[in-house]
Design a protein around this motif. Structure first.
Motif, short mmCIF file in Angstrom:
data_model
loop_
_atom_site.label_atom_id
_atom_site.label_comp_id
_atom_site.label_asym_id
_atom_site.label_seq_id
_atom_site.Cartn_x
_atom_site.Cartn_y
_atom_site.Cartn_z
N LYS A 227 0.84 -1.22 0.00
CA LYS A 227 0.00 0.00 0.00
C LYS A 227 0.86 1.26 0.00
CE LYS A 227 -3.94 -2.27 2.05
NZ LYS A 227 -4.89 -2.34 3.15
N THR B 271 -6.22 5.24 -1.24
CA THR B 271 -6.85 4.51 -2.35
C THR B 271 -5.94 4.51 -3.57
OG1 THR B 271 -7.98 6.47 -3.20
CG2 THR B 271 -9.16 5.14 -1.56
N GLN B 272 -4.95 5.39 -3.63
CA GLN B 272 -4.02 5.48 -4.75
C GLN B 272 -2.67 4.88 -4.35
OE1 GLN B 272 -4.64 6.96 -7.97
NE2 GLN B 272 -6.70 6.63 -7.22
N THR B 273 -2.70 3.66 -3.81
CA THR B 273 -1.48 3.01 -3.37
C THR B 273 -1.15 1.84 -4.28
OG1 THR B 273 -2.66 1.52 -1.88
CG2 THR B 273 -1.91 3.63 -0.96
N SER B 274 0.07 1.34 -4.16
CA SER B 274 0.51 0.19 -4.94
C SER B 274 1.20 -0.81 -4.02
CB SER B 274 1.47 0.62 -6.05
OG SER B 274 0.80 1.46 -6.96
N TYR C 200 4.33 -7.76 -9.07
CA TYR C 200 3.28 -6.79 -8.79
C TYR C 200 1.99 -7.52 -8.44
CZ TYR C 200 6.57 -3.71 -11.06
OH TYR C 200 7.69 -3.01 -11.38
N GLY D 122 -3.87 -6.23 -9.87
CA GLY D 122 -4.76 -5.12 -9.54
C GLY D 122 -4.23 -4.21 -8.46
N GLY D 123 -2.98 -4.43 -8.05
CA GLY D 123 -2.43 -3.68 -6.93
C GLY D 123 -1.69 -2.41 -7.30
N ARG E 20 -2.13 0.97 -8.29
CA ARG E 20 -3.21 1.94 -8.39
C ARG E 20 -2.75 3.38 -8.34
NH1 ARG E 20 -6.90 -0.76 -3.90
NH2 ARG E 20 -4.88 -0.75 -2.96
N TRP E 21 -1.48 3.63 -8.68
CA TRP E 21 -1.03 5.01 -8.75
C TRP E 21 -1.64 5.67 -9.96
CZ3 TRP E 21 4.92 4.26 -7.75
CH2 TRP E 21 5.13 3.96 -6.41
N ASP E 22 -2.10 6.89 -9.80
CA ASP E 22 -2.64 7.67 -10.91
C ASP E 22 -1.47 8.29 -11.66
OD1 ASP E 22 -3.87 9.38 -12.68
OD2 ASP E 22 -5.11 10.37 -11.18
#
Length: 111
Positions: A56, A67-70, A89, A92-93, A95-97
């Motif tokens: 995260k 919510t924007q974690t990886s 990875y 689906g993990g 999630r960085w914009d």
């Protein structure tokens, strides 16, 4: 791959070292050896392995938005002669914009 920023207290980094000079081998090390042998078509016996997990992890610059974690891992391994890095990875993990990252001219690949 980009800079993670843990300055806001979001995310965790974990690591575990596996010294395999003795005859006892962890399942993770055996899995790494199997992957290297399968994909590179070369015999491989690890003598040292390090697994690092970023869970995260927020992208730099960090904002209080979990919510924007990886979540991702790197496994470094060597037989004393050759060294390998496996980048893993979570499905689906990532999630960085990317539109909000500091660098806009990124290049993906390896050499």
């Amino acid at each position: 791959w980009d800079d993670a920023d843990f300055s806001q207290g979001v995310g965790t980094t974990w690591y575990q070292e596996y010294s395999t000079i003795s005859s006892t081998q962890e399942p993770l090390v055996r899995d790494v050896e199997t992957k290297i042998e399968k994909y590179l078509k070369t015999p491989y016996v690890a003598r040292w392995t390090l697994k690092v997990t970023w869970e995260k992890a927020p992208a730099y610059p960090s904002q209080l938005d979990d919510t924007q974690t990886s979540t991702y891992q790197v496994i470094l391994t060597t037989d004393g002669n050759r060294s390998f890095a496996l980048l893993l990875y979570q499905d689906g993990g990532m999630r960085w914009d990317y539109t909000k990252l500091a660098a806009s001219n990124v290049l993906i690949g390896f050499s």
